[in-house]
Design a protein around this motif. Structure first.
Motif, mmCIF file in Angstrom:
data_model
loop_
_atom_site.group_PDB
_atom_site.id
_atom_site.type_symbol
_atom_site.label_atom_id
_atom_site.label_comp_id
_atom_site.label_asym_id
_atom_site.label_seq_id
_atom_site.Cartn_x
_atom_site.Cartn_y
_atom_site.Cartn_z
ATOM 1 N N ASN A 219 0.824 -1.210 0.000
ATOM 2 C CA ASN A 219 0.000 0.000 0.000
ATOM 3 C C ASN A 219 0.860 1.264 0.000
ATOM 4 O O ASN A 219 0.363 2.358 -0.254
ATOM 5 C CB ASN A 219 -0.935 0.005 1.213
ATOM 6 C CG ASN A 219 -2.382 -0.236 0.856
ATOM 7 O OD1 ASN A 219 -3.289 0.131 1.599
ATOM 8 N ND2 ASN A 219 -2.624 -0.838 -0.287
ATOM 9 N N PRO B 186 2.121 3.463 -4.167
ATOM 10 C CA PRO B 186 1.701 4.666 -4.899
ATOM 11 C C PRO B 186 2.425 5.925 -4.445
ATOM 12 O O PRO B 186 2.696 6.817 -5.252
ATOM 13 C CB PRO B 186 0.196 4.746 -4.601
ATOM 14 C CG PRO B 186 -0.197 3.330 -4.365
ATOM 15 C CD PRO B 186 0.971 2.722 -3.647
ATOM 16 N N TYR C 58 -4.212 8.275 0.477
ATOM 17 C CA TYR C 58 -4.809 7.972 -0.828
ATOM 18 C C TYR C 58 -5.770 9.070 -1.260
ATOM 19 O O TYR C 58 -5.977 9.286 -2.465
ATOM 20 C CB TYR C 58 -5.515 6.624 -0.780
ATOM 21 C CG TYR C 58 -4.605 5.452 -1.066
ATOM 22 C CD1 TYR C 58 -4.614 4.815 -2.296
ATOM 23 C CD2 TYR C 58 -3.705 4.978 -0.108
ATOM 24 C CE1 TYR C 58 -3.771 3.748 -2.570
ATOM 25 C CE2 TYR C 58 -2.854 3.924 -0.361
ATOM 26 C CZ TYR C 58 -2.883 3.306 -1.594
ATOM 27 O OH TYR C 58 -2.035 2.256 -1.868
ATOM 28 N N THR D 194 -2.852 7.959 -10.251
ATOM 29 C CA THR D 194 -4.190 7.373 -10.387
ATOM 30 C C THR D 194 -4.264 6.499 -11.632
ATOM 31 O O THR D 194 -4.893 5.431 -11.619
ATOM 32 C CB THR D 194 -5.250 8.490 -10.447
ATOM 33 O OG1 THR D 194 -5.228 9.213 -9.212
ATOM 34 C CG2 THR D 194 -6.636 7.928 -10.673
ATOM 35 N N MET E 273 -2.728 3.158 -10.810
ATOM 36 C CA MET E 273 -3.604 2.321 -9.985
ATOM 37 C C MET E 273 -4.856 1.880 -10.748
ATOM 38 O O MET E 273 -5.430 0.837 -10.441
ATOM 39 C CB MET E 273 -3.987 3.073 -8.712
ATOM 40 C CG MET E 273 -2.843 3.208 -7.723
ATOM 41 S SD MET E 273 -3.378 3.795 -6.098
ATOM 42 C CE MET E 273 -3.667 5.528 -6.446
ATOM 43 N N GLY F 243 -7.175 1.313 -7.408
ATOM 44 C CA GLY F 243 -6.842 0.743 -6.111
ATOM 45 C C GLY F 243 -5.494 0.070 -6.104
ATOM 46 O O GLY F 243 -4.857 -0.124 -7.139
ATOM 47 N N LYS F 244 -5.069 -0.286 -4.890
ATOM 48 C CA LYS F 244 -3.767 -0.925 -4.712
ATOM 49 C C LYS F 244 -3.831 -1.909 -3.556
ATOM 50 O O LYS F 244 -4.319 -1.596 -2.477
ATOM 51 C CB LYS F 244 -2.697 0.140 -4.425
ATOM 52 C CG LYS F 244 -1.296 -0.435 -4.278
ATOM 53 C CD LYS F 244 -0.770 -0.952 -5.609
ATOM 54 C CE LYS F 244 0.528 -1.729 -5.433
ATOM 55 N NZ LYS F 244 0.289 -3.064 -4.813
ATOM 56 N N SER G 230 -6.495 -0.470 -0.648
ATOM 57 C CA SER G 230 -6.931 0.921 -0.644
ATOM 58 C C SER G 230 -7.274 1.318 -2.066
ATOM 59 O O SER G 230 -6.534 0.994 -3.011
ATOM 60 C CB SER G 230 -5.832 1.846 -0.107
ATOM 61 O OG SER G 230 -5.537 1.557 1.242
ATOM 62 N N GLY G 231 -8.364 2.014 -2.216
ATOM 63 C CA GLY G 231 -8.781 2.438 -3.544
ATOM 64 C C GLY G 231 -9.874 3.467 -3.460
ATOM 65 O O GLY G 231 -10.369 3.800 -2.385
ATOM 66 N N VAL H 161 -12.947 7.466 -0.831
ATOM 67 C CA VAL H 161 -11.700 6.713 -0.648
ATOM 68 C C VAL H 161 -11.916 5.710 0.468
ATOM 69 O O VAL H 161 -12.427 6.067 1.536
ATOM 70 C CB VAL H 161 -10.541 7.652 -0.274
ATOM 71 C CG1 VAL H 161 -9.273 6.849 -0.014
ATOM 72 C CG2 VAL H 161 -10.298 8.671 -1.358
ATOM 73 N N THR I 148 -10.151 2.327 2.674
ATOM 74 C CA THR I 148 -9.053 1.411 3.007
ATOM 75 C C THR I 148 -9.603 0.268 3.842
ATOM 76 O O THR I 148 -10.348 0.497 4.798
ATOM 77 C CB THR I 148 -7.950 2.138 3.792
ATOM 78 O OG1 THR I 148 -7.278 3.053 2.919
ATOM 79 C CG2 THR I 148 -6.922 1.152 4.349
#
Length: 819
Positions: free
Chosen positions: A466, A469, A577, A638, A641, A680-681, A694-695, A701, A703
């Motif tokens: 996470n 990014p 994020y 972004t 992701m 997301g990631k 998380s996304g 947003v 998580t």
């Protein structure tokens, strides 16, 4: 006759003297009596209530339950019941009832003790506000004087209204409004005549004569009240008989909480106590409106609980909680039901006892009521739990799982009742509005009753991938592009200090050689993240990461930072994020929208700093959140992701690939709602001790995190269950961000996105695009599957066209390259 006449004169003289003495005493003590302002503005202790943003009651805090009412809001039959029972001459006397005093004096003379006292409603009000309940002459005298003073300052209706809101009714209910809720779960206007009579009879002995503690005494007292109403001709004989025959059905009712959100409610309670102190927080009747919507909060709670059960089931059944008896000496049903009342319901699970086991079903008696049949669909998942990595063989019949006398747990699903167990891992979901930081939902665990530890805001856990990014954002700030090729090859670095080689590896342990940054982020390539950190320097990256609100002192000063060795709470991760979601602004999370008094006067309204370019909305200037990265940088990250969700390449030409968040594509509900406007990631730490996802869409947003509270305990792995279809067991193999945390995130977002913006990620000013060759990262004149349009900051697009594909421009930081 002379004797009679002398006696009358003497009595009259004594009466006059008595009046003069009492009047003098009153005038003498008047300065020490409660002020008129204190009487009129007396604070009724009322608990704090916490609401969702759309007005659903989440929780109530405070020892005293009170629902203040205006006199006109109280039904006249209930007022009549009090007047007939407590003070039938209320509107005629001056605060002290001479007839009542005479009756009390007669009881004193005949019994030698103070008994009923003959107190009026005004005297009872004085006693409840200012005095004790001790039966002494001094208290009675002070009570009388205060009653006289009250009558001189307030109208009869004001006195009666205060009395009906102040009087104690037992079980912490104060006032008739609270009594109606506590004993009958009703609004006061919905009470029957018998229920009103029951409430009107409680002030005599609220702790020992209420219908919960002593139903028989309460019934007798109700009869007295109904008799007084009949004697005063306030009800008819048929009404009297009907009310007298009505059964006593009172039971203890909790406050009318319409939505359960205990973790969020505790966040509010702690904050309000911090602001106002315990006394005011619990007694001022504050109404606290949170930023969380009921719909999204329910979705978050459901997602956490259902996905923890999914994890727990695929890892196997840990067995019965207790073995109560065997088939040869079963307990009678009454004994079983009595036992079950002592066992706690936890989360979605209810305690139950197995009474009969058939070939592929079992009959249980549950805490929720009657006997329940568990069919094979509700049992077949329960292969034995061996350890975190292994499960036993799939059961073939119910007796492989259960036996008569087992105390187990069950839960209700869309497909019926199912054998269950309380999940062992912890989990959390936190959702933020990226434009202002309002918390849309917060769940800190499976069951607040089981654990009050709020993992959403308190659990500092290693974030794993996470973190990437933010690493890539730094790289884009320092000359890299989404098209830059970085060598995805193993790293083998000798550490002379420790005498050990550091070998960071990809997960899975697959290496693809030169790879564009977009694809490396989407596939979560560990070694690429390490190479980027090396290229920029640890100090540069640490300083850059603080832009996202991360604590400088908590960020590791070594290369493990690139793999997520830093520990953060889910809230801190979500806040970071949000910077990408809102175009580069650091918002401050908050969860209290406004606070009002019991009379709905607003005493606090949140004024958050918002993410905006032109910070003037309508006539009200708003606070602007600080911009910590450029809008262009946020857009490029972004984009990376977004590829983690949708992948890239050409499946038709066998060059297609998936990112780590590809499971989102299978959520038709989510995709139908937001299209491709979702990013997301994933995140997984060493030994799978923490899993993350998380996304966001443009308006929300989120998580999600899953892991054991014991930081040394891994989440493990699972094998396929032969009893279940492939649709029923989507996850097998090692747990991880994509398999453990992502399904929970999807479950929540499927509902949450229905009420938030999910706009497309528009290209911001200053971004340019160019067609590049995927193999070399150079410009391309082709327009086939070997190329794609890529986005660049001005001046960072490659200037050279590819002529051949033998010498790609690859970033490689050491001599370990395989090229």
């Amino acid at each position: 006759m002379k004797f009679v006449k002398w006696s009358l004169y003497s009595l009259l003289g004594l009466a006059v003297v008595g009046v003069l003495v009492v009047g003098s005493l009153y005038l003498y003590l008047r300065a020490d009596l409660p002020s008129v302002a204190e009487l009129k503005e007396v604070r009724l202790q009322t608990p704090m209530q916490v609401y969702s943003s759309d007005g659903e009651l989440i929780a109530q805090f405070g020892e005293i339950r009170r629902i203040p009412l205006k006199l006109e809001e109280i039904p006249q039959p209930l007022i009549n019941a009090f007047l007939a029972t407590e003070d039938q001459r209320f509107y005629e006397h001056f605060g002290i009832d001479p007839i009542g005093v005479g009756r009390a004096f007669f009881q004193l003379v005949t019994s030698g003790e103070i008994q009923s006292g003959g107190s009026t409603i005004t005297q009872q009000l004085a006693r409840n506000f200012y005095l004790s309940f001790e039966q002494t002459w001094s208290r009675k005298v002070r009570e009388a004087f205060i009653a006289l003073h009250i009558e001189s300052q307030l109208t009869k209706d004001e006195i009666l209204e205060l009395y009906l809101n102040k009087i104690t009714f037992g079980h912490r209910a104060h006032g008739v409004g609270a009594a109606a809720q506590v004993y009958y779960g009703k609004d006061i206007k919905d009470l029957t005549l018998a229920e009103m009579a029951m409430i009107a009879g409680l002030p005599k002995a609220p702790s020992t004569m209420n219908p919960i503690s002593n139903p028989e005494r309460a019934r007798d007292r109700r009869s007295v009240v109904l008799g007084r109403l009949l004697a005063e001709r306030m009800i008819t004989l048929p009404e009297y008989r009907a009310a007298l025959a009505e059964p006593v059905e009172a039971r203890l009712h909790a406050p009318e909480v319409t939505m359960t959100a205990p973790y969020l409610a505790e966040m509010v309670r702690a904050e309000i106590v911090s602001r106002y102190g315990e006394d005011d927080a619990y007694n001022l009747g504050l109404k606290v409106y949170t930023t969380a919507s009921a719909k999204q909060q329910r979705a978050a709670q459901r997602a956490v609980q259902s996905n923890l059960h999914a994890y727990d089931e695929r890892h196997g059944y840990r067995g019965a909680e207790a073995e109560l008896f065997d088939a040869d000496s079963p307990w009678p049903t009454e004994q079983v039901t009595t036992y079950l009342r002592s066992v706690e319901q936890i989360g979605l699970t209810y305690p139950a006892v197995v009474m009969e086991v058939s070939e592929r079903s079992a009959r249980v008696i549950a805490q929720v009521g009657s006997a329940i049949e568990l069919d094979w669909d509700g049992l077949s998942w329960a292969r034995p739990y061996m350890n975190a990595e292994r499960q036993g063989p799939a059961p073939k019949q119910a007796s492989d799982i259960l036996k008569v006398g087992d105390q187990v747990r069950i839960r209700l699903t869309d497909k019926g009742w199912r054998l269950a167990q309380v999940p062992e891992p912890g989990a959390a979901i936190i959702a933020l509005r990226p434009h202002d930081g309002g918390i849309a939902a917060a769940v800190g665990g499976y069951s607040f009753r089981l654990s009050q530890y709020n993992r959403a805001i308190q659990a500092e856990r290693q974030v794993g991938s996470n973190i990437k990014p933010f690493i890539y954002s730094a790289a884009l700030e320092n000359g890299f592009t989404l098209a830059t090729l970085v060598n995805d090859a193993p790293i083998n670095q000798w550490n002379p200090g420790s005498g050990v080689a550091w070998r960071p590896r990809n997960s899975p342990d697959v290496y693809e050689g030169p790879i564009p940054l977009r694809e490396a982020l989407a596939k979560s390539k560990n070694v690429v993240s390490v190479r980027l950190l090396r290229a920029m320097g640890i100090s540069t990256v640490v300083d850059y990461l603080t832009r996202f609100g991360f604590d400088f002192d908590e960020l590791p000063r070594n290369e493990s930072l690139s793999l997520g060795s830093a520990s953060m709470t889910p809230l801190e991760v979500a806040r970071g994020y949000a910077v990408f979601a809102n175009g580069g602004y650091l918002i401050t999370p908050y969860f209290i929208e406004r606070i009002t008094t019991a009379t709905d006067e607003v005493i606090f309204a949140a004024r958050p700093a918002v993410a905006c370019v032109l910070c003037e909305i309508g006539e009200r200037e708003v606070l602007q959140a600080p911009q910590v990265i450029t809008e262009q940088n946020a857009f490029l990250v972004t984009q990376g992701m977004n590829s983690a969700v949708w992948g890239g390449g050409s499946w038709a030409h066998k060059t297609g690939w998936n990112g780590t968040a590809w499971r989102i594509q299978r959520s038709s509900k989510l995709v139908d709602t937001v299209g491709r406007n979702i990013v997301g990631k994933t995140g997984t730490t060493n030994d799978v001790k923490d899993t993350w996802f998380s996304g966001f869409v443009s308006g929300l947003v989120t998580t999600s995190w899953v892991g054991f509270d014991n930081t040394e305990r891994p989440l493990g792995a699972t094998s396929m269950n032969a009893n279940l279809s492939s649709d029923e067991q989507e996850v097998s193999g090692a747990e991880g961000g994509a398999k453990t945390a992502l399904p929970m995130w999807i479950d929540f977002m499927e509902t949450a996105v229905e009420d938030v913006a999910a706009e497309s990620f528009d290209v911001p000013p200053g971004i340019v695009s160019a067609r590049i060759d995927l193999e070399t990262g150079k410009l391309s004149r082709e327009s086939d599957y070997t190329t794609r349009f890529e986005y660049f900051l001005p001046g960072t697009a490659p200037a050279e066209f590819t002529e051949g594909k033998s010498s790609p421009n690859v970033f490689d930081d050491d001599d370990d390259s395989i090229f």
